[in-house]
Scaffold this active site. Sequence first.
Site, PDB file in Angstrom:
ATOM      1  N   HIS A   1      13.822  28.731 -17.804  1.00  0.00           N
ATOM      2  CA  HIS A   1      14.911  29.236 -18.635  1.00  0.00           C
ATOM      3  C   HIS A   1      16.268  28.924 -18.036  1.00  0.00           C
ATOM      4  O   HIS A   1      16.388  28.615 -16.856  1.00  0.00           O
ATOM      5  CB  HIS A   1      14.772  30.746 -18.856  1.00  0.00           C
ATOM      6  CG  HIS A   1      14.584  31.530 -17.586  1.00  0.00           C
ATOM      7  ND1 HIS A   1      13.342  31.812 -17.081  1.00  0.00           N
ATOM      8  CD2 HIS A   1      15.464  32.080 -16.725  1.00  0.00           C
ATOM      9  CE1 HIS A   1      13.470  32.498 -15.965  1.00  0.00           C
ATOM     10  NE2 HIS A   1      14.761  32.682 -15.711  1.00  0.00           N
ATOM     11  N   VAL A   2      17.276  29.019 -18.880  1.00  0.00           N
ATOM     12  CA  VAL A   2      18.642  28.831 -18.420  1.00  0.00           C
ATOM     13  C   VAL A   2      19.534  29.777 -19.200  1.00  0.00           C
ATOM     14  O   VAL A   2      19.312  30.042 -20.381  1.00  0.00           O
ATOM     15  CB  VAL A   2      19.080  27.346 -18.560  1.00  0.00           C
ATOM     16  CG1 VAL A   2      19.040  26.877 -20.007  1.00  0.00           C
ATOM     17  CG2 VAL A   2      20.466  27.131 -17.989  1.00  0.00           C
TER      18      VAL A   2
END
Lengths: 108, 158
Positions: B69-70
């Site tokens: 994820h970011v």
Amino acid sequence: MWSLCLKKPTPIHWYAKDLKSSRVVILNRLGLHARPAMAFASMAGSFTCSIQVHRMDNQERVDGKSVMQMLMMACTQGTEIEMEADGVDALEAIAALRQLVESKFEEE
Amino acid sequence: MKLRQLVMEKAIVPGLKSSKRDECIGELLDALMKGGAFKPAQRDDFLKAVIKREKKGSTGFGHGVAVPHVKTLEVKKCVAAIGLHHAGLDFNALDRQPVHAIFLLLSPEDRPELHLAAMEGLFSILTQDQFRKFLRQAKTVADVVTLLEEADANPLVR
């Protein structure tokens, strides 16, 4: 007379002498996201006792040694949780985990 | 959190092509980009950010699933892509097992509670053996969509 038929209640400490619990509030701004959950689960996993965790507003318990289950609690900053450890090293486990949460998982 | 709303249908990739982690993340970012989740100019920055995050600690949390994820200010709500890899990928997972399902999540950086809610939604299904088993058998986008709709219709009994 009926009271003679009733068993005396078992004192709680007799069977739960290794059960320790503690409440702690999630303090870091980002809440219990993946990295803190991983740090918690890996520290919990380093103890032999069982560790269960639940939010104070939800009685459903999760396994404190599972990252995925810890993430299912979706704890934001300010969420209060209760940790329950059961086993010979329960006291040490609770102390270490409390310290980890209170240190904001060393994020800030 | 409704998974059907979280996951972009155009970003469901039932057969990831590459056998490398970073390239598979790239495939999923391309799918999100084509679906309009973000501008093409941001693609490489996101790829770098996701890989940098993986280096701090793998998001392969076990059972053959990974949730890279970011967090970014470029999105206003969480959006996820799903990639399936039948042979299995080396994701440096916690249980050392190959990863067969990647859930790539983009979350708004200024709304940590949305990211946590999305993670909760994802893991409430990913911790179910049945769901993971059916996901591994999914062959098409429609198969995955059906699974997500079923999960939304039958939330975990709490």
